[in-house]
Design a protein around this motif. Structure first.
Motif, mmCIF file in Angstrom:
data_model
loop_
_atom_site.group_PDB
_atom_site.id
_atom_site.type_symbol
_atom_site.label_atom_id
_atom_site.label_comp_id
_atom_site.label_asym_id
_atom_site.label_seq_id
_atom_site.Cartn_x
_atom_site.Cartn_y
_atom_site.Cartn_z
ATOM 1 N N UNK A 192 0.825 -1.213 0.000
ATOM 2 C CA UNK A 192 0.000 0.000 0.000
ATOM 3 C C UNK A 192 0.857 1.260 0.000
ATOM 4 N N UNK A 193 2.038 1.187 0.647
ATOM 5 C CA UNK A 193 2.946 2.334 0.674
ATOM 6 C C UNK A 193 3.435 2.660 -0.742
ATOM 7 N N UNK A 194 3.840 1.633 -1.488
ATOM 8 C CA UNK A 194 4.323 1.832 -2.860
ATOM 9 C C UNK A 194 3.193 2.356 -3.747
ATOM 10 N N UNK A 195 1.997 1.736 -3.630
ATOM 11 C CA UNK A 195 0.848 2.171 -4.446
ATOM 12 C C UNK A 195 0.478 3.612 -4.126
ATOM 13 N N UNK A 196 0.499 3.956 -2.829
ATOM 14 C CA UNK A 196 0.140 5.316 -2.401
ATOM 15 C C UNK A 196 1.080 6.363 -2.976
ATOM 16 N N UNK A 197 2.413 6.128 -2.877
ATOM 17 C CA UNK A 197 3.357 7.146 -3.377
ATOM 18 C C UNK A 197 3.327 7.215 -4.906
ATOM 19 N N UNK A 198 3.100 6.079 -5.572
ATOM 20 C CA UNK A 198 2.998 6.107 -7.044
ATOM 21 C C UNK A 198 1.763 6.892 -7.492
ATOM 22 N N UNK A 199 0.655 6.704 -6.795
ATOM 23 C CA UNK A 199 -0.578 7.458 -7.109
ATOM 24 C C UNK A 199 -0.353 8.952 -6.913
ATOM 25 N N UNK A 200 0.313 9.266 -5.800
ATOM 26 C CA UNK A 200 0.604 10.672 -5.470
ATOM 27 C C UNK A 200 1.470 11.311 -6.562
ATOM 28 N N UNK A 201 2.495 10.599 -6.994
ATOM 29 C CA UNK A 201 3.417 11.112 -8.013
ATOM 30 C C UNK A 201 2.735 11.225 -9.376
ATOM 31 N N UNK A 202 1.997 10.167 -9.752
ATOM 32 C CA UNK A 202 1.334 10.128 -11.063
ATOM 33 C C UNK A 202 0.315 11.263 -11.210
ATOM 34 N N UNK A 203 -0.488 11.489 -10.170
ATOM 35 C CA UNK A 203 -1.529 12.520 -10.279
ATOM 36 C C UNK A 203 -0.928 13.922 -10.236
ATOM 37 N N UNK A 204 0.149 14.097 -9.446
ATOM 38 C CA UNK A 204 0.826 15.400 -9.417
ATOM 39 C C UNK A 204 1.429 15.738 -10.764
ATOM 40 N N UNK A 214 0.385 14.457 -13.704
ATOM 41 C CA UNK A 214 -0.716 14.634 -14.659
ATOM 42 C C UNK A 214 -1.353 16.005 -14.564
ATOM 43 N N UNK A 215 -1.472 16.542 -13.336
ATOM 44 C CA UNK A 215 -2.133 17.843 -13.136
ATOM 45 C C UNK A 215 -1.353 18.983 -13.791
ATOM 46 N N UNK A 216 -0.027 18.816 -13.950
ATOM 47 C CA UNK A 216 0.792 19.864 -14.567
ATOM 48 C C UNK A 216 0.590 19.964 -16.075
ATOM 49 N N UNK A 222 6.458 15.598 -27.455
ATOM 50 C CA UNK A 222 4.991 15.579 -27.491
ATOM 51 C C UNK A 222 4.456 14.255 -26.941
ATOM 52 N N UNK A 223 5.100 13.141 -27.313
ATOM 53 C CA UNK A 223 4.678 11.819 -26.833
ATOM 54 C C UNK A 223 4.846 11.715 -25.324
ATOM 55 N N UNK A 224 5.960 12.260 -24.822
ATOM 56 C CA UNK A 224 6.217 12.220 -23.378
ATOM 57 C C UNK A 224 5.167 13.034 -22.622
ATOM 58 N N UNK A 225 4.867 14.223 -23.138
ATOM 59 C CA UNK A 225 3.853 15.087 -22.517
ATOM 60 C C UNK A 225 2.485 14.411 -22.562
ATOM 61 N N UNK A 226 2.184 13.759 -23.682
ATOM 62 C CA UNK A 226 0.921 13.036 -23.825
ATOM 63 C C UNK A 226 0.822 11.901 -22.810
ATOM 64 N N UNK A 227 1.928 11.199 -22.606
ATOM 65 C CA UNK A 227 1.972 10.089 -21.638
ATOM 66 C C UNK A 227 1.742 10.600 -20.221
ATOM 67 N N UNK A 228 2.441 11.675 -19.845
ATOM 68 C CA UNK A 228 2.339 12.192 -18.473
ATOM 69 C C UNK A 228 0.988 12.871 -18.241
ATOM 70 N N UNK A 273 -2.406 10.616 -17.358
ATOM 71 C CA UNK A 273 -2.340 9.713 -16.186
ATOM 72 C C UNK A 273 -1.692 8.370 -16.544
ATOM 73 N N UNK A 274 -0.603 8.437 -17.296
ATOM 74 C CA UNK A 274 0.130 7.228 -17.724
ATOM 75 C C UNK A 274 -0.781 6.289 -18.515
ATOM 76 N N UNK A 275 -1.638 6.842 -19.363
ATOM 77 C CA UNK A 275 -2.575 6.107 -20.224
ATOM 78 C C UNK A 275 -3.571 5.237 -19.432
ATOM 79 N N UNK A 276 -3.780 5.575 -18.165
ATOM 80 C CA UNK A 276 -4.664 4.731 -17.338
ATOM 81 C C UNK A 276 -6.126 4.749 -17.796
ATOM 82 N N UNK A 277 -6.672 5.910 -18.217
ATOM 83 C CA UNK A 277 -8.060 5.869 -18.716
ATOM 84 C C UNK A 277 -8.223 4.941 -19.923
ATOM 85 N N UNK A 278 -7.229 4.964 -20.838
ATOM 86 C CA UNK A 278 -7.313 4.078 -22.008
ATOM 87 C C UNK A 278 -7.167 2.616 -21.604
ATOM 88 N N UNK A 279 -6.234 2.364 -20.671
ATOM 89 C CA UNK A 279 -5.986 0.969 -20.254
ATOM 90 C C UNK A 279 -7.190 0.389 -19.518
#
Length: 576
Positions: free
Chosen positions: A248-260, A262-264, A489-495, A498-504
């Motif tokens: 849960x610690x790993x999942x929590x920090x990854x979620x925190x990093x991924x969403x931060x 993505x918001x940028x 552009x691809x990198x920005x699209x990926x970040x 949300x790391x393509x999570x909606x598509x996945x």
């Protein structure tokens, strides 16, 4: 009539909230807990018992939820003023709050399921409230993602049968080594991950922004998404010093990093705030898995205050912008809507952990405990990078919408005249400033000495300053920088996605089954089985019918031929 209903419910909720807060303080000071068992029905030797747990935690949380709900209903009076179904909207909000109340005071998995499923069903109704294609899609992904957690909770209920009762609160401490309790723990964590939108179930949370903004303020501050965190606070004994806690610690920090991250790269005002909620949920989840449930609960309450205010300010801006949510069409709003932007600035700074605002007391304490804890460098870096990213997207949002150049149409109706909405916002503003200080005195009455080197003490401040500078730079150079190369552009699209999570989580899950079904229909139902089955029989009968028809059309000639052949046959037989 609809407007008076809003005022009635606002006053009722405020009175109940204040009463619960005072009772909660009394329970906290005297370390008092009430456990109520209500026998609903008793038949022969079987009894159905409803259980309720009232302690300082549940009472304070209920008080905050009801306070925010009251402010949201007052705010909705003007925001949803033109809606023809205002009574239906208020009813749905009240059902939502009631479900959350059920969940908060339940020490029993069955009654938790009532509140849990109530939240899921009512949230679906609220997400599809505007009844368009986007809302229906968002509602479907929300309902289906949460359904996974509902099934996990049902399975946990089935495993609780090993203990003879569903009151989990009796068994947690004495059954740590049992395999059954470990399985129950896994199920509870899965349920909490879906409800609190942790990786890989994150994509429903920004999609749920299709709901009306007052609902978003309620859902993303204190009700739906915090249900998973609250459940894990009750089950926190299962996470301490276990593999489940480390996971849960790993999942929590990854979620925190991924969403931060993505918001940028997001331009939708509500989605930026939704991703910031996701980031804070990851923070709560990770600190909870490290064994600090009180800290997680403290941040849960302070976050509820400034996040509800942030959503209300965003709603007021969207309302004035004639339902436009793109921050690129805003800019320099502080000259048109000074009071709203002041509230939004305070809420944003509280989110960043600005000293002496609500978010500072919980967030700074969490980060100092992380610095003090025995963690590896990856988790440590993720925490501080995510903190920097929070400040980064907050300052980017401030630049794009509140300061910078005015990018809206020259003929606009931006004003701070929405007094009823402002009343709801100003009610929360006081607590967004003072709430953290007040709660820190109440929840942590004994001063805690966290002794750290000067570098670690100042690290949070330094990361925040760098994040603010990065946010300003990103808002200045983002567009030209993005287009320099296709790789960028691809990198920005990926970040940014949300790391393509909606598509996945949509096409990624559906594609295999839909494609398999198509191939099955094409090759079997409409392929070989048709060729060998239906079509083959049809062709055979058709050919026979044609031959039969030929015979019947040329009947006289055929009869003569048949007679000649018959005579020849008789003649041959006679000769033999």
């Amino acid at each position: 009539m609809n407007l008076s209903i809003c005022y009635i419910f606002f006053f009722i909720l405020m009175i109940i909230s204040l009463s619960l807060f005072i009772i909660g303080l009394n329970f906290m000071i005297s370390d008092y807990t009430i456990f109520i068992e209500w026998e609903v029905v008793s038949l022969n030797s079987n009894s159905i018992v409803m259980t309720f747990l009232f302690d300082w935690m549940s009472l304070l949380f209920m008080s905050f939820v009801l306070f925010i709900s009251g402010m949201v209903i007052l705010y909705s009076k003007e925001y949803m003023g033109n809606d023809l179904n205002m009574v239906r909207f208020i009813s749905l909000v009240l059902m939502f709050v009631l479900s959350m109340m059920f969940l908060i005071i339940s020490p029993n998995l069955i009654s938790i399921l009532l509140g849990w499923d109530g939240l899921g069903l009512v949230s679906y109704c609220l997400v599809i409230y505007y009844q368009n294609v986007k809302s229906y899609n968002a509602g479907m992904i929300t309902a289906l993602s949460n359904r996974i957690g509902d099934v996990a909770l049902l399975m946990a209920i089935a495993w609780m049968l090993n203990y003879g009762s569903w009151n989990f609160i009796f068994y947690l401490e004495c059954s740590m080594e049992n395999v059954e309790m470990e399985i129950i723990g896994v199920m509870i964590v899965l349920a909490a991950m879906t409800k609190s939108a942790q990786i890989p179930f994150s994509s429903w949370l920004p999609a749920a922004m299709a709901a009306p903004t007052p609902v978003s303020a309620l859902v993303h501050s204190s009700t739906l998404v915090t249900a998973g965190i609250y459940l894990l606070i009750r089950f926190n004994i299962l996470l301490v010093d276990s593999k489940l806690g480390q996971f849960m610690l790993v999942i929590g920090v990854l979620t925190m990093f991924m969403s931060g991250l993505g918001a940028n790269f997001e331009y939708d005002l509500k989605k930026i705030i939704a991703l910031s909620t996701l980031s804070q949920l990851g923070l709560m989840m990770s600190i909870l898995s490290m064994g600090y449930p009180i800290l997680a609960f403290f941040h849960l309450l302070t976050h509820a205050l400034f996040k509800a205010l942030l959503f209300m300010c965003a709603g007021s801006i969207i309302h004035n912008m004639k339902n436009s949510q793109d921050i690129r069409f805003m800019g320099n709003l502080m000259s048109c809507m000074p009071l709203t932007t002041s509230c939004m600035n305070i809420a944003n700074l509280a989110l960043c952990g600005m000293p002496f605002l609500a978010g500072f007391y919980s967030k700074d304490l969490i980060l100092e405990m992380v610095s003090l804890s025995y963690l590896n460098i990856f988790i440590f870096l993720m925490y501080f990078l995510s903190t920097g990213l929070t400040v980064c997207y907050s300052f980017r949002l401030i630049y794009y919408s509140l300061t910078g150049d005015f990018n809206s149409s020259s003929l606009h109706s931006l004003s701070d005249e929405a007094w009823i909405m402002l009343k709801g916002m100003l009610g929360l503003l006081f607590l967004a400033i003072m709430g953290g200080s007040m709660l820190s005195w109440l929840i942590i009455p004994t001063p805690v000495m966290i002794c750290l080197p000067m570098e670690l003490k100042l690290l949070v401040l330094m990361v925040s300053i760098i994040g603010a500078w990065m946010g300003y730079e990103l808002s200045q150079f983002y567009l030209s920088w993005e287009m320099k190369s296709m790789n960028m552009f691809s990198l920005v699209n990926f970040m940014g996605s949300m790391w393509f999570m909606p598509q996945l989580s949509t096409i990624g899950i559906n594609y295999f089954f839909l494609n398999s079904g198509y191939q099955l229909i094409k090759n079997v139902d409409q392929g070989w089985s048709e060729y060998l089955g239906g079509q083959s029989i049809y062709k055979f009968i058709q050919n026979n019918s044609i031959n039969n028809q030929l015979i019947q059309n040329n009947d006289l000639k055929i009869y003569f031929m048949t007679m000649v052949m018959w005579l020849m046959f008789l003649f041959i037989m006679f000769l033999l």
